[in-house]
Design a protein around this motif. Structure first.
Motif, short mmCIF file in Angstrom:
data_model
loop_
_atom_site.label_atom_id
_atom_site.label_comp_id
_atom_site.label_asym_id
_atom_site.label_seq_id
_atom_site.Cartn_x
_atom_site.Cartn_y
_atom_site.Cartn_z
N MET A 161 0.85 -1.19 0.00
CA MET A 161 0.00 0.00 0.00
C MET A 161 0.88 1.24 0.00
SD MET A 161 -2.88 1.18 2.80
CE MET A 161 -3.87 -0.29 2.49
N SER A 162 0.59 2.20 -0.84
CA SER A 162 1.37 3.44 -0.89
C SER A 162 0.64 4.54 -0.14
CB SER A 162 1.59 3.87 -2.35
OG SER A 162 0.36 4.14 -2.98
N TYR A 163 1.42 5.43 0.41
CA TYR A 163 0.86 6.53 1.18
C TYR A 163 1.31 7.85 0.56
CZ TYR A 163 -0.05 3.00 4.74
OH TYR A 163 -0.51 1.88 5.41
N ALA A 164 0.40 8.81 0.56
CA ALA A 164 0.73 10.13 0.02
C ALA A 164 1.76 10.79 0.92
CB ALA A 164 -0.52 10.98 -0.08
N ARG A 165 2.78 11.34 0.32
CA ARG A 165 3.79 12.06 1.08
C ARG A 165 3.32 13.49 1.34
NH1 ARG A 165 8.83 9.87 1.50
NH2 ARG A 165 9.94 11.85 1.32
N ARG A 166 3.83 14.03 2.42
CA ARG A 166 3.50 15.41 2.76
C ARG A 166 4.60 16.34 2.24
NH1 ARG A 166 2.34 14.86 9.10
NH2 ARG A 166 3.95 13.26 8.90
N ARG A 167 4.31 17.63 2.27
CA ARG A 167 5.30 18.62 1.84
C ARG A 167 5.77 19.44 3.04
NH1 ARG A 167 3.32 23.11 -2.10
NH2 ARG A 167 3.72 21.58 -3.77
N ALA A 168 7.08 19.53 3.21
CA ALA A 168 7.69 20.43 4.19
C ALA A 168 8.45 21.51 3.44
CB ALA A 168 8.63 19.67 5.11
N ALA A 187 3.67 19.70 14.81
CA ALA A 187 3.16 20.92 14.17
C ALA A 187 2.56 20.66 12.80
CB ALA A 187 4.27 21.96 14.06
N SER A 188 3.03 19.64 12.11
CA SER A 188 2.61 19.41 10.72
C SER A 188 1.12 19.15 10.60
CB SER A 188 3.40 18.24 10.14
OG SER A 188 2.98 17.99 8.81
N ARG A 189 0.57 19.61 9.50
CA ARG A 189 -0.83 19.37 9.20
C ARG A 189 -1.14 17.86 9.24
NH1 ARG A 189 -3.72 22.92 5.70
NH2 ARG A 189 -1.75 23.53 4.72
N THR A 197 1.07 22.94 1.39
CA THR A 197 2.23 22.67 2.25
C THR A 197 1.74 22.29 3.64
OG1 THR A 197 3.63 24.20 1.00
CG2 THR A 197 4.32 23.69 3.25
N ASP A 198 2.32 21.25 4.21
CA ASP A 198 1.88 20.76 5.51
C ASP A 198 2.68 21.35 6.67
OD1 ASP A 198 -0.12 18.66 4.60
OD2 ASP A 198 1.67 18.06 3.49
N LEU A 199 3.92 21.72 6.41
CA LEU A 199 4.79 22.20 7.48
C LEU A 199 5.79 23.19 6.93
CD1 LEU A 199 6.01 21.94 10.40
CD2 LEU A 199 7.46 20.11 9.46
N VAL A 200 5.95 24.32 7.62
CA VAL A 200 7.05 25.25 7.36
C VAL A 200 8.03 25.16 8.51
CG1 VAL A 200 7.73 27.68 7.28
CG2 VAL A 200 5.82 26.89 5.90
N VAL A 201 9.28 24.91 8.18
CA VAL A 201 10.37 24.97 9.15
C VAL A 201 11.15 26.24 8.82
CG1 VAL A 201 12.41 23.84 10.10
CG2 VAL A 201 10.50 22.46 9.23
N GLN A 202 11.04 27.22 9.69
CA GLN A 202 11.67 28.52 9.42
C GLN A 202 12.92 28.70 10.25
OE1 GLN A 202 9.47 32.47 9.21
NE2 GLN A 202 10.76 32.78 11.01
N CYS A 203 14.01 29.12 9.59
CA CYS A 203 15.23 29.49 10.29
C CYS A 203 15.75 30.77 9.63
CB CYS A 203 16.26 28.37 10.21
SG CYS A 203 17.65 28.59 11.35
N PRO A 253 17.28 14.49 6.52
CA PRO A 253 17.04 13.04 6.51
C PRO A 253 15.84 12.63 7.36
CG PRO A 253 19.38 13.53 6.82
CD PRO A 253 18.64 14.82 6.99
N PHE A 254 15.67 13.28 8.50
CA PHE A 254 14.54 12.97 9.38
C PHE A 254 13.22 13.23 8.67
CE2 PHE A 254 11.30 14.52 12.33
CZ PHE A 254 11.18 13.44 13.18
N LEU A 255 13.10 14.37 8.03
CA LEU A 255 11.86 14.70 7.34
C LEU A 255 11.59 13.71 6.20
CD1 LEU A 255 12.22 18.58 7.28
CD2 LEU A 255 10.50 17.28 8.56
N ASP A 256 12.63 13.35 5.48
CA ASP A 256 12.46 12.39 4.39
C ASP A 256 11.98 11.04 4.93
OD1 ASP A 256 12.96 11.46 1.55
OD2 ASP A 256 14.31 10.13 2.63
N ARG A 257 12.57 10.57 6.02
CA ARG A 257 12.17 9.28 6.59
C ARG A 257 10.72 9.28 7.06
NH1 ARG A 257 17.00 9.75 9.44
NH2 ARG A 257 15.85 10.02 11.40
N HIS A 258 10.22 10.46 7.42
CA HIS A 258 8.86 10.55 7.94
C HIS A 258 7.87 11.00 6.87
CE1 HIS A 258 10.90 10.05 11.77
NE2 HIS A 258 9.73 9.70 12.25
N GLY A 259 8.25 10.83 5.62
CA GLY A 259 7.28 10.97 4.55
C GLY A 259 7.09 12.36 4.01
N PHE A 260 8.08 13.23 4.17
CA PHE A 260 7.97 14.59 3.65
C PHE A 260 8.82 14.77 2.39
CE2 PHE A 260 6.83 15.20 8.08
CZ PHE A 260 5.82 16.15 8.03
#
Length: 219
Positions: free
Chosen positions: A1-8, A217-219, A56-62, A29-36
């Motif tokens: 079964m495939s799952y839709a990836r989210r966008r960060a 925080a992600s949607r 977009t599901d998550l903004v990581v701002q720096c 790498p962490f975001l990629d492993r968790h489907g972003f």
């Protein structure tokens, strides 16, 4: 079964002395492993793109320091209100856009630098939020950092504090927020004061709660 990836979306820039590129790279790498699927932007104009942020599901701002236009600020706040998550750490989130009160209210706090030498600080987790996904199962810990005094919204959920001893200016002991979350409309915001430099994340608890904060925080 495939799952839709989210966008960060990682938005990074501002004062280079705070290592916005190096610190955000740590979490790719962490975001990629968790489907972003990760998109990286080095300008704030992306906050004006309503359609892009809606997908977009998550903004990581720096973005330490800097200025944000009223249109960019309004776009970011509207996207979070509609359900997009916002997360960040240190000056990249909590000391960005100091002239924009609406942005500071969205984040829930702003650094008020209290100059001091770096030293060991005890981080105490909030017992009343011990079941929160960001800190569940973690214990109090120590970090080495400067002393930052954030001005904060009383409506945030404070998950961790740092206690400062008194001095000639403030004779009493005071505990100030160090890690917090908040909701903004349908969106969530995660903020941590830790992350001035990449090696801040060598502390396992800092790394763990930051990673958890991104997911929370992600949607």
């Amino acid at each position: 079964m495939s799952y839709a990836r989210r966008r960060a979306l990682i938005v990074r820039g501002g004062l280079e002395g705070y290592s916005p590129v190096q610190t955000t790279d740590l979490f790719l790498p962490f975001l990629d492993r968790h489907g972003f699927d990760v998109v990286i932007e080095d300008c704030l104009e992306v906050y004006e793109d309503e359609k892009f942020l809606a997908e977009t599901d998550l903004v990581v701002q720096c973005w330490p320091g800097g200025e944000i236009t009223p249109k960019e600020s309004a776009g970011l706040r509207a996207a979070v209100r509609s359900g997009m998550g916002l997360a960040g750490w240190g000056a990249g989130l909590v000391d960005a856009f100091r002239e924009d009160f609406d942005y500071q209210l969205l984040v829930g706090g702003r650094f008020q630098l209290d100059p001091s030498e770096s030293g060991r600080r005890r981080v105490r987790l909030a017992a009343e939020h011990s079941d929160h996904p960001v800190i569940s199962g973690l214990s109090d810990f120590e970090v080495r950092s400067e002393r930052y005094w954030p001005l904060s919204d009383p409506l945030i959920d404070v998950l961790a504090t740092v206690t400062f001893d008194g001095d000639e200016n403030r004779p009493g002991v005071a505990s100030v927020p160090a890690v917090w979350t908040r909701t903004w409309g349908r969106g969530r915001v995660f903020a941590s004061v830790f992350g001035h430099a990449p090696d801040d994340f060598d502390t396992p608890q800092v790394r763990a709660l930051t990673e958890r904060g991104l997911l929370w925080a992600s949607r």
